[in-house]
Write an enzyme that holds these catalytic residues in place. Sequence first.
Site, PDB file in Angstrom:
ATOM      1  N   THR A  92      44.627 -50.393 -52.382  1.00  0.00           N
ATOM      2  CA  THR A  92      44.477 -49.686 -51.111  1.00  0.00           C
ATOM      3  C   THR A  92      44.560 -48.189 -51.339  1.00  0.00           C
ATOM      4  OG1 THR A  92      45.397 -49.381 -48.886  1.00  0.00           O
ATOM      5  CG2 THR A  92      46.964 -49.845 -50.644  1.00  0.00           C
ATOM      6  N   TYR A 123      48.627 -52.059 -42.188  1.00  0.00           N
ATOM      7  CA  TYR A 123      48.759 -51.049 -43.240  1.00  0.00           C
ATOM      8  C   TYR A 123      47.373 -50.616 -43.712  1.00  0.00           C
ATOM      9  CZ  TYR A 123      53.739 -51.579 -43.337  1.00  0.00           C
ATOM     10  OH  TYR A 123      55.058 -51.564 -42.961  1.00  0.00           O
ATOM     11  N   HIS A 177      44.124 -47.497 -43.535  1.00  0.00           N
ATOM     12  CA  HIS A 177      43.260 -46.963 -42.485  1.00  0.00           C
ATOM     13  C   HIS A 177      41.946 -46.521 -43.110  1.00  0.00           C
ATOM     14  CE1 HIS A 177      41.799 -44.279 -39.267  1.00  0.00           C
ATOM     15  NE2 HIS A 177      42.496 -45.071 -38.474  1.00  0.00           N
ATOM     16  N   ASP A 223      49.036 -50.001 -35.496  1.00  0.00           N
ATOM     17  CA  ASP A 223      49.111 -51.421 -35.162  1.00  0.00           C
ATOM     18  C   ASP A 223      50.351 -52.094 -35.734  1.00  0.00           C
ATOM     19  OD1 ASP A 223      46.531 -51.517 -33.822  1.00  0.00           O
ATOM     20  OD2 ASP A 223      45.668 -51.230 -35.808  1.00  0.00           O
ATOM     21  N   HIS A 260      38.309 -54.439 -35.821  1.00  0.00           N
ATOM     22  CA  HIS A 260      38.563 -53.207 -35.061  1.00  0.00           C
ATOM     23  C   HIS A 260      39.767 -53.343 -34.143  1.00  0.00           C
ATOM     24  CE1 HIS A 260      38.140 -49.484 -33.079  1.00  0.00           C
ATOM     25  NE2 HIS A 260      37.174 -49.767 -32.225  1.00  0.00           N
ATOM     26  N   VAL A 264      47.998 -57.175 -45.958  1.00  0.00           N
ATOM     27  CA  VAL A 264      49.184 -56.964 -45.128  1.00  0.00           C
ATOM     28  C   VAL A 264      48.716 -56.273 -43.855  1.00  0.00           C
ATOM     29  CG1 VAL A 264      51.412 -55.806 -44.927  1.00  0.00           C
ATOM     30  CG2 VAL A 264      50.715 -56.816 -47.116  1.00  0.00           C
ATOM     31  N   ASN A 273      49.947 -48.140 -40.125  1.00  0.00           N
ATOM     32  CA  ASN A 273      49.171 -47.520 -39.054  1.00  0.00           C
ATOM     33  C   ASN A 273      49.755 -47.921 -37.705  1.00  0.00           C
ATOM     34  OD1 ASN A 273      47.940 -50.064 -38.200  1.00  0.00           O
ATOM     35  ND2 ASN A 273      46.675 -49.912 -40.035  1.00  0.00           N
ATOM     36  N   ARG A 295      50.534 -41.754 -35.136  1.00  0.00           N
ATOM     37  CA  ARG A 295      50.679 -42.607 -33.955  1.00  0.00           C
ATOM     38  C   ARG A 295      51.764 -43.660 -34.194  1.00  0.00           C
ATOM     39  NH1 ARG A 295      44.776 -44.860 -33.375  1.00  0.00           N
ATOM     40  NH2 ARG A 295      45.266 -45.198 -35.591  1.00  0.00           N
TER      41      ARG A 295
END
Length: 465
Positions: free
Chosen positions: A400, A349, A351, A408, A305, A346, A406, A360
């Site tokens: 994926t 990447y 979500h 992060d 998380h 990776v 994303n 974001r």
Amino acid sequence: MAMTMRSTRHASKLAQTARLALTNSRRYSTAEPDLKTALKAVIPAKRELFKQVKERSDEVIGEVKVANVIGGMRGLKSMLWEGSVLDPEEGIRFHGKTIKDCQKELPKGTSGTEMLPEAMFWLLLTGQVPSTNQVRAFSRELAEQSHLPQHILDLIKSFPRSMHPMTQLSIAVAALNTESKFAKAYEKGLSKADYWEPTFDDSISLLAKIPRVAALVFRPDEVDQVGTQALDASQDWSYNFAELLGKGGKENQDFHDLLRLYLALHGDHEGGNVSAHATHLVGSALSDPFLSYSAGLLGLAGPLHGLAAQEVLRWILAMQDKIGTKFTDDDVRNYLWDTLKSGRVVPGYGHGVLRKPDPRFQALMDFAATRPDVLANPVFQLVKKNSEIAPAVLTEHGKTKNPHPNVDAASGVLFYHYGFQQPLYYTVTFGVSRALGPLVQLIWDRALGLPIERPKSINLLGLKK
């Protein structure tokens, strides 16, 4: 969720009823209300809407599949969350507003150009965009309530240096429940209709205090100094947080703006994520906001998380060590494939909900695009190049559902650029931010009288049938 035409029309009427009630509650206001007054004005309309929805309790809104039960309840619509809605295609919306809408409409600080997270909290809680004066007053209130009881300072001093920063933060937040107005009022006897008010008071107290607690965890050798450091009541929440971190002054103005943006962007992301859901779950037992959010922080501490930003930074720095600063597209592409072929993911990447690029992430990249020093940073250049190349590699890899970056993918690297180079602390900063959304919902849980959460479980044999 499949709804009938009649249900859709009925939902539209409910929304119209809520808007009319909200309009009527505003009509007779002559002065700008503070946040509690603004909330008090919208509670009746929301309660009426809740009452009307409750009358439709027998309506079916979807189906439960075995995949929902054994797949972490992913995609299962099963909880009420008012502040934000996460659309797989469009990304997050806060009471219908996109991130760009919020950046344009929400008040800014006395310095800098980014929206203030306390303004985001106001929007999440009331559905209204506050005025600059309202936010200035709210920022002042947060600064004035930031003091900590002595036992919190003593507690943090007692922690072994080997204790993870998130463990320290969660323990300290839980220990703040000695200050809980809700717990004291409930013990004395409190009408259920009034639960929301001391919950609101506790939530504001926690918002005011958590930056200082986080800073104490970050600066354990300076507990007495940071624990009693006076804050500038004329400045905003993020500015004072930066001061507590030891990154005040004009030379850190860009960091202040990054912190404002980061805290606002990470404040709420619907209710199904672990930290938000854990806060709601524990709060549904009428635990006070300090205990409830402490549980949310423990969820955030999990590597699946809240640790992604530091994992991205670690991976990017290793990538730079391998391919250097004068890399080619093929260098990046080959490193991505090497990562995937080794059985690793990776980081930064994909979500759990989103199927398109994370807005974001784009907001952070837009921030960077206006800072030449960031653009010139070789580590950030890798972030940018990865965002251009990785989606095609991940799509070709075929494992994926969302090959896009994303939030992060950029946040930790930006912190690193501004000299905030303690990756273990990135999740603590996330924890300061994430308090916004779950505390808003906890207040509404009390205002609407939501019951304790108690889903039904089933065993494997039951599923096999």
